[in-house]
Design an enzyme around this catalytic site. Structure first.
Site, short mmCIF file in Angstrom:
data_model
loop_
_atom_site.label_atom_id
_atom_site.label_comp_id
_atom_site.label_asym_id
_atom_site.label_seq_id
_atom_site.Cartn_x
_atom_site.Cartn_y
_atom_site.Cartn_z
N GLY A 41 13.97 44.10 -70.09
CA GLY A 41 14.90 43.45 -71.01
C GLY A 41 15.03 44.32 -72.25
O GLY A 41 14.02 44.76 -72.82
N ALA A 44 13.01 43.06 -75.35
CA ALA A 44 11.57 43.23 -75.23
C ALA A 44 11.18 44.70 -75.25
O ALA A 44 10.16 45.08 -75.84
CB ALA A 44 11.08 42.57 -73.94
N ASN A 45 11.98 45.55 -74.61
CA ASN A 45 11.69 46.99 -74.63
C ASN A 45 11.69 47.52 -76.06
O ASN A 45 10.81 48.30 -76.45
CB ASN A 45 12.72 47.76 -73.82
CG ASN A 45 12.65 47.47 -72.33
OD1 ASN A 45 11.67 46.91 -71.84
ND2 ASN A 45 13.69 47.84 -71.61
N ASN A 185 26.49 54.50 -76.56
CA ASN A 185 26.48 55.78 -75.85
C ASN A 185 27.94 56.24 -75.72
O ASN A 185 28.86 55.59 -76.21
CB ASN A 185 25.78 55.68 -74.50
CG ASN A 185 26.46 54.72 -73.53
OD1 ASN A 185 27.67 54.43 -73.65
ND2 ASN A 185 25.70 54.21 -72.57
N THR A 264 24.86 58.28 -78.80
CA THR A 264 23.99 59.06 -77.92
C THR A 264 24.85 59.73 -76.86
O THR A 264 25.73 59.10 -76.27
CB THR A 264 22.91 58.18 -77.28
OG1 THR A 264 23.53 57.06 -76.62
CG2 THR A 264 21.95 57.66 -78.34
N GLY A 266 23.68 61.71 -74.08
CA GLY A 266 22.96 62.20 -72.91
C GLY A 266 22.29 63.53 -73.17
O GLY A 266 21.58 63.71 -74.16
N ALA A 267 22.57 64.51 -72.30
CA ALA A 267 21.94 65.82 -72.40
C ALA A 267 22.32 66.55 -73.68
O ALA A 267 21.62 67.47 -74.11
CB ALA A 267 22.30 66.68 -71.19
N ASP A 297 16.39 52.26 -75.57
CA ASP A 297 15.72 51.23 -76.35
C ASP A 297 14.70 51.85 -77.30
O ASP A 297 14.56 51.42 -78.45
CB ASP A 297 15.04 50.22 -75.43
CG ASP A 297 16.03 49.48 -74.56
OD1 ASP A 297 17.14 49.20 -75.05
OD2 ASP A 297 15.72 49.20 -73.39
#
Length: 477
Positions: A41, A44-45, A185, A264, A266-267, A297
């Site tokens: 979740g 929670a993460n 992202n 964000t 990615g690479a 997260d």
């Protein structure tokens, strides 16, 4: 430095990961290879990540009054997260994500369950947690109206608000005015900005990869300028990123009301707008990737903590990039979250977590006080049966019948524990002569590569109990 205080409002899920040779089609029944129950979740993460990074962390959410709910709360408590704001619902099941994995592909089915029952009333009930917090973390795995209400209340209390807008959902335009940092992202940025444009046909940005395709870290640089810090042993290649489009999209979100946008990529790392509206990026880091689940997260939690500690946005993103790089080097979203010390070490040396030996990964723990019961030979590999010892008994008995030493030796061990040394020698002899035990050994070593394995024992002696004998045999073989 004053300890940061973080309030996380969001989801708690139990991730059920089923591994198989292929994913079944409609109407088809197949045998799977492995199942794992992993606390997850996004809310929670992020709470676990914040707690491990040194923040005083509280969680507001909901779970069902079932075993999954208790397991999720126990996992958060273990990390020091305040879960008094997580309600238990007797008539609703805990959220579940069923993940089917085969040949590197996966299909996921999420049942929100109790997460859909997080309401504005829950925010009002736990206003004390928002009042005490320095910053509030939000995501979109709970109802959008609750996220909107939480953001508005947090801002009315003078708190900084980070919205991680995932999974992508329709948002009321008014919510942006209550967001200090929104962290989409690349795909989410396109959706929320409402701008249709190609992401692959403009300014070049040169990056580098190692032989396995892992992105090489570079310093913060203008997105329109090629990176020049290439490792000669790596293979350089060129990616195409439309800097103008990203600038336009992030500026659009700021026009809607968001104070700052961090994207964000990615690479390619992460992007943000500097003081004059130019796109700046922080690139990724070279790490050995084990599991990317939860990296985003971790990024959000680390960003929150760094901002509370007074770091500039650029510095905070660098810290978040380091933390999220470490997060992918271990299996499991929550299990992979790094500590503040690990991030500091990574920032100093550029190396990820130190590799642990098999001996360090295979741990031993006593579960019964002496005298041991008749089933004192029983061995349980942690998490193979996450529902606990009581419900695992039948499975363990069947397992032991197939791979444990002979019943006579087990009986001898259970009732004549003074013969520890003889038991150890005989146990090792039987283990080494049984092909079934070699299969067991390989299985435990595979698990230990992903996470620590705990062997439980019920003997008096700390050296010659069956779990320690098995542990030594696993390491020596």
């Amino acid at each position: 430095m004053t300890q940061p205080k973080v309030a996380v409002i969001g989801s708690l899920n139990m991730d059920i990961v089923v591994e198989a040779r292929q994913i079944p089609q409609i109407g088809e029944t197949l045998l799977g290879d492995r199942v794992r129950f992993i606390p997850g979740g996004k809310g929670a993460n992020q709470a676990v990540a914040a707690a491990r990074l040194g923040a005083s962390t509280s969680m507001i959410g909901a779970v069902g009054a079932d075993n999954f709910g208790e397991d999720l709360l126990a996992a958060l408590r273990k990390e020091g997260v305040d879960v008094s704001g997580v309600k238990r619902l007797a008539d609703t099941a805990t959220g579940v994500a069923s993940i089917y994995v085969a040949d590197g592909d996966n299909s996921i089915l999420v049942v929100p369950g109790a997460n859909d029952q997080v309401t504005p009333a829950d925010i009002d009930q736990h206003l004390d947690k928002l009042k005490e917090a320095d910053i509030v973390l939000l995501q979109l795995e709970i109802p959008v109206q609750t996220v909107f209400y939480a953001a508005r209340i947090a801002k009315s209390l003078g708190k900084k608000v980070i919205l991680n807008p995932a999974p992508a959902r329709e948002l009321p335009q008014e919510i942006y005015g209550y967001i200090d940092y929104i962290t989409p992202n690349r795909t989410e940025l396109v959706r929320y900005a409402g701008i249709g444009a190609s992401m692959t046909d403009a300014t070049d940005t040169t990056v580098a990869t190692d032989a396995t395709g892992t992105t090489v870290a570079t310093d913060v640089t203008d997105m329109s300028s090629p990176s020049s810090a290439l490792n000669k042993s790596n293979t350089a290649h060129t990616t195409h990123t439309n800097s103008d489009f990203i600038r336009m999209a992030m500026q659009r979100l700021k026009e809607l009301g968001a104070a700052q946008v961090v994207t964000t990529l990615g690479a390619e790392g992460s992007a943000f707008l500097d003081e004059v509206g130019e796109v700046r990026t922080v690139a990724g880091h070279v790490v050995s990737v084990v599991d990317t689940t939860g990296a985003g997260d971790c990024f959000n939690a680390a960003l929150a903590i760094a901002l509370v500690q007074g770091q500039s946005l650029k510095e905070a993103i660098q810290y978040a990039s380091q933390a999220s790089a470490l997060a992918v080097t271990k299996f499991g979203a929550q299990a992979g979250m790094p500590t503040a010390d690990e991030v500091r070490q990574f920032a100093k040396t550029g190396s990820s977590r130190p590799t642990t030996t098999l001996g360090e990964q295979i741990r031993v723990k006593r579960i019964y006080e002496p005298p041991a019961p008749e089933d004192g030979y029983r061995i349980l590999v942690d998490r193979l049966w996450p529902r606990g010892m009581a419900k695992a008994d039948a499975a363990i008995d069947e397992w032991m019948k197939g791979i444990a030493p002979s019943p006579e030796l087990r009986k001898e061990f259970a009732h004549r524990m003074e013969r520890y040394a003889d038991f150890s020698a005989n146990y090792l002899r039987e283990l080494s002569s049984r092909p079934e035990c070699a299969v067991l050994a390989d299985r435990i070593r595979d698990i230990a590569r992903e996470r620590p394995v705990t062997l439980l024992y019920a003997a008096k002696d700390p050296v010659y109990n069956h779990a320690n004998v098995l542990r030594r045999w696993l390491i020596d073989e």
